[in-house]
Design a protein around this motif. Structure first.
Motif, PDB file in Angstrom:
ATOM      1  N   PRO A  10     -79.005 -28.913  38.661  1.00 25.44           N
ATOM      2  CA  PRO A  10     -78.702 -27.855  37.684  1.00 25.44           C
ATOM      3  C   PRO A  10     -79.440 -26.548  37.977  1.00 25.44           C
ATOM      4  O   PRO A  10     -78.906 -25.466  37.757  1.00 25.44           O
ATOM      5  CB  PRO A  10     -79.135 -28.440  36.343  1.00 25.44           C
ATOM      6  CG  PRO A  10     -79.564 -29.834  36.584  1.00 25.44           C
ATOM      7  CD  PRO A  10     -79.544 -30.109  38.045  1.00 25.44           C
ATOM      8  N   ASP A  11     -80.665 -26.632  38.498  1.00 29.12           N
ATOM      9  CA  ASP A  11     -81.418 -25.405  38.805  1.00 29.12           C
ATOM     10  C   ASP A  11     -80.769 -24.651  39.966  1.00 29.12           C
ATOM     11  O   ASP A  11     -80.647 -23.424  39.939  1.00 29.12           O
ATOM     12  CB  ASP A  11     -82.871 -25.735  39.142  1.00 29.12           C
ATOM     13  CG  ASP A  11     -83.636 -26.264  37.940  1.00 29.12           C
ATOM     14  OD1 ASP A  11     -83.265 -25.922  36.796  1.00 29.12           O
ATOM     15  OD2 ASP A  11     -84.597 -27.022  38.145  1.00 29.12           O
ATOM     16  N   LEU A  12     -80.344 -25.386  41.007  1.00 32.82           N
ATOM     17  CA  LEU A  12     -79.676 -24.745  42.137  1.00 32.82           C
ATOM     18  C   LEU A  12     -78.329 -24.167  41.720  1.00 32.82           C
ATOM     19  O   LEU A  12     -77.939 -23.095  42.172  1.00 32.82           O
ATOM     20  CB  LEU A  12     -79.494 -25.730  43.290  1.00 32.82           C
ATOM     21  CG  LEU A  12     -80.760 -26.115  44.039  1.00 32.82           C
ATOM     22  CD1 LEU A  12     -80.444 -27.167  45.102  1.00 32.82           C
ATOM     23  CD2 LEU A  12     -81.409 -24.908  44.673  1.00 32.82           C
ATOM     24  N   GLU A  18     -75.879 -17.171  39.418  1.00 32.43           N
ATOM     25  CA  GLU A  18     -76.485 -15.846  39.296  1.00 32.43           C
ATOM     26  C   GLU A  18     -76.145 -14.989  40.521  1.00 32.43           C
ATOM     27  O   GLU A  18     -75.830 -13.809  40.407  1.00 32.43           O
ATOM     28  CB  GLU A  18     -78.007 -15.974  39.139  1.00 32.43           C
ATOM     29  CG  GLU A  18     -78.718 -14.662  38.892  1.00 32.43           C
ATOM     30  CD  GLU A  18     -78.328 -13.983  37.580  1.00 32.43           C
ATOM     31  OE1 GLU A  18     -78.368 -12.739  37.554  1.00 32.43           O
ATOM     32  OE2 GLU A  18     -77.988 -14.676  36.596  1.00 32.43           O
ATOM     33  N   GLN A  19     -76.174 -15.597  41.706  1.00 32.91           N
ATOM     34  CA  GLN A  19     -75.867 -14.879  42.949  1.00 32.91           C
ATOM     35  C   GLN A  19     -74.394 -14.477  43.035  1.00 32.91           C
ATOM     36  O   GLN A  19     -74.064 -13.528  43.738  1.00 32.91           O
ATOM     37  CB  GLN A  19     -76.235 -15.732  44.164  1.00 32.91           C
ATOM     38  CG  GLN A  19     -77.724 -15.862  44.392  1.00 32.91           C
ATOM     39  CD  GLN A  19     -78.341 -14.511  44.717  1.00 32.91           C
ATOM     40  OE1 GLN A  19     -77.851 -13.788  45.560  1.00 32.91           O
ATOM     41  NE2 GLN A  19     -79.412 -14.184  44.011  1.00 32.91           N
ATOM     42  N   LYS A  20     -73.533 -15.180  42.353  1.00 33.28           N
ATOM     43  CA  LYS A  20     -72.098 -14.877  42.402  1.00 33.28           C
ATOM     44  C   LYS A  20     -71.698 -13.748  41.447  1.00 33.28           C
ATOM     45  O   LYS A  20     -70.620 -13.188  41.571  1.00 33.28           O
ATOM     46  CB  LYS A  20     -71.296 -16.139  42.094  1.00 33.28           C
ATOM     47  CG  LYS A  20     -71.357 -17.156  43.231  1.00 33.28           C
ATOM     48  CD  LYS A  20     -70.802 -18.515  42.908  1.00 33.28           C
ATOM     49  CE  LYS A  20     -69.447 -18.577  42.342  1.00 33.28           C
ATOM     50  NZ  LYS A  20     -68.948 -19.937  42.098  1.00 33.28           N
ATOM     51  N   ARG A  37     -71.700  -8.325  49.071  1.00 34.02           N
ATOM     52  CA  ARG A  37     -72.743  -9.188  49.634  1.00 34.02           C
ATOM     53  C   ARG A  37     -72.424  -9.645  51.059  1.00 34.02           C
ATOM     54  O   ARG A  37     -73.316  -9.983  51.809  1.00 34.02           O
ATOM     55  CB  ARG A  37     -72.948 -10.400  48.727  1.00 34.02           C
ATOM     56  CG  ARG A  37     -73.678 -10.061  47.450  1.00 34.02           C
ATOM     57  CD  ARG A  37     -74.018 -11.328  46.659  1.00 34.02           C
ATOM     58  NE  ARG A  37     -74.917 -11.027  45.580  1.00 34.02           N
ATOM     59  CZ  ARG A  37     -74.544 -10.740  44.346  1.00 34.02           C
ATOM     60  NH1 ARG A  37     -73.259 -10.694  44.041  1.00 34.02           N
ATOM     61  NH2 ARG A  37     -75.436 -10.494  43.411  1.00 34.02           N
ATOM     62  N   GLN A  38     -71.154  -9.673  51.433  1.00 39.08           N
ATOM     63  CA  GLN A  38     -70.792 -10.103  52.784  1.00 39.08           C
ATOM     64  C   GLN A  38     -71.338  -9.167  53.845  1.00 39.08           C
ATOM     65  O   GLN A  38     -71.669  -9.597  54.941  1.00 39.08           O
ATOM     66  CB  GLN A  38     -69.279 -10.224  52.935  1.00 39.08           C
ATOM     67  CG  GLN A  38     -68.689 -11.352  52.141  1.00 39.08           C
ATOM     68  CD  GLN A  38     -67.185 -11.438  52.326  1.00 39.08           C
ATOM     69  OE1 GLN A  38     -66.500 -10.425  52.413  1.00 39.08           O
ATOM     70  NE2 GLN A  38     -66.676 -12.651  52.393  1.00 39.08           N
ATOM     71  N   VAL A  39     -71.408  -7.881  53.543  1.00 46.16           N
ATOM     72  CA  VAL A  39     -71.882  -6.911  54.528  1.00 46.16           C
ATOM     73  C   VAL A  39     -73.186  -6.224  54.120  1.00 46.16           C
ATOM     74  O   VAL A  39     -73.763  -5.482  54.908  1.00 46.16           O
ATOM     75  CB  VAL A  39     -70.799  -5.848  54.829  1.00 46.16           C
ATOM     76  CG1 VAL A  39     -69.657  -6.442  55.625  1.00 46.16           C
ATOM     77  CG2 VAL A  39     -70.284  -5.217  53.561  1.00 46.16           C
TER      78      VAL A  39
END
Length: 164
Positions: A10-12, A18-20, A37-39
């Motif tokens: 759950p933490d990961l 959050e990163q998405k 974020r890709q570049v």
């Protein structure tokens, strides 16, 4: 044999979610830029002369991003002049090559139409402008089918103008 079922920590999962999330920054006089974020750069669609262009600057320190934004403002403040300078530079450098490519691609017995530097500059289609924190820029153009779909890139600095 059955494959193991995926296990989610759950933490990961929370970190991944959050990163998405989209990350954006509002820049006065320029608009809202979204992090790609890709570049690793921020990008936005801006008005440029009679159309729109994608403007990019690297994700970096606040100081570096503000300096890149200043570069963008300077280009936009004199868009017509910069557009003309960049197109003229590209035409001077590449018209002869475009005519050679047309000659090489001509059907047997067909006489290819030579283009002038003015026609070359008109056929270029501006796609994106990248700016940096040192006053540098790169204009990316679609080639107007002069190079069979290859991009045209013109780089330079605010101080020195187009040089590559």
């Amino acid at each position: 044999m059955d494959l193991p079922q995926p296990a989610f920590d759950p933490d990961l999962k929370a970190i991944l979610e959050e990163q998405k999330k989209p990350q954006s920054v509002y820049v006065e006089d320029l608009g809202t830029f979204v992090l790609n974020r890709q570049v690793g750069w921020y990008e936005a669609e801006l008005s440029w002369l009679d159309g729109t262009v994608r403007l990019d600057f690297d994700n970096g320190t606040d100081e570096a991003m503000k300096a890149a934004q200043t570069t963008a403002r300077d280009l936009l403040a004199d868009a017509q002049s910069w557009d003309t300078r960049v197109r003229t530079f590209a035409a001077r450098q590449l018209t002869q090559l475009a005519n050679q490519w047309a000659q090489d691609g001509a059907e047997e017995g067909e006489e290819p139409q030579e283009i002038t530097p003015e026609e070359f500059a008109r056929r270029m289609e501006l796609d994106a402008i990248q700016v940096d924190d040192q006053g540098g820029f790169t204009f990316w153009f679609e080639d107007g089918e002069m190079f069979w779909g290859h991009s045209i890139r013109v780089s330079g600095t605010l101080e020195g103008g187009p040089d590559d």
